[in-house]
Design a protein around this motif. Sequence first.
Motif, short mmCIF file in Angstrom:
data_model
loop_
_atom_site.label_atom_id
_atom_site.label_comp_id
_atom_site.label_asym_id
_atom_site.label_seq_id
_atom_site.Cartn_x
_atom_site.Cartn_y
_atom_site.Cartn_z
N GLN A 14 2.85 3.45 11.21
CA GLN A 14 1.73 3.33 10.28
C GLN A 14 1.46 1.90 9.82
N LYS B 142 0.83 -1.21 0.00
CA LYS B 142 0.00 0.00 0.00
C LYS B 142 0.86 1.25 0.00
N GLY B 143 0.39 2.27 -0.74
CA GLY B 143 1.04 3.58 -0.72
C GLY B 143 2.02 3.78 -1.86
N VAL C 49 -2.26 -0.13 8.81
CA VAL C 49 -2.54 -0.38 7.40
C VAL C 49 -2.73 -1.87 7.15
N ALA D 36 3.66 2.87 2.72
CA ALA D 36 2.75 2.64 3.84
C ALA D 36 2.76 1.19 4.28
N ASP E 76 -2.89 -1.68 -2.79
CA ASP E 76 -2.55 -1.17 -4.11
C ASP E 76 -1.89 -2.24 -4.97
#
Length: 251
Positions: free
Chosen positions: A38, A10-11, A42, A16, A54
């Motif tokens: 973080q 992710k990110g 997540v 992330a 993602d």
Amino acid sequence: MKIVLDAVAKGPRFAALPTTSATFQTGQATLVRAETEQRPTVLGLIASGRMRPDAGSVAIDGRQDYSDMRKRIALIDAPDVCEPAPDVTVAGIVAEELMFAGRASHPIAVSRRLSELGASEYGRWAIGTVPPTVRIRLLAELALMRAGVEGLVIVSPDRHGGDPVEWWEFARELAARDIAVLVVAGDASAAAIAAASLVSRIDETQTGPQTFDEETSDEETFDEDPGRDDTDEPHPSESGDLTGTDPVENA
């Protein structure tokens, strides 16, 4: 119920959450390591169907169904998402959860539920002041009152301090009740749990011969590298490896 996270990320540039894989299922407690502020949240959001990655894929019982995941998996104590405000009383949290579960939430009902959980003494305490394992036990048991909940994703229980072996034992108790449990915690906690598991096995070996149980032998594994952050893996394009993690599972 079986949840499979296959090389999720992710990110931007996967900052992330770097490429991570994990599996958790009914009757087992799985520990996945994640460091930084973080990443645990997540990963918890993705593992409970509340955030789409993602990259990679997430499946429940072999299919992609985020709505079903949200119904069947409760996210527990995730920072900045569902952690209770530290000054809210335990009784207040119990009343709210009883209401969410469609049950009576008056003071007598709250007192009764606290008694059932063996936590009557903490009713007037602020949740931010209760012992770490008591906090996790309360939040997990309250979440299980909701209709249809079959799994729990517990995020960063180690941030509250205390002995990680205690909340890990509780996670295993939950799993023994046919609950799917995923715990996201840091490297230090994973190392402590793995070390305690190894010592326990050594003690068992020294006390006498052990029997081999074909039904349970595959459910217990030992993490050979408990000091490694499971989310800190190279991207598949760099390594060619899509496995991503080596979680402590039923340590």
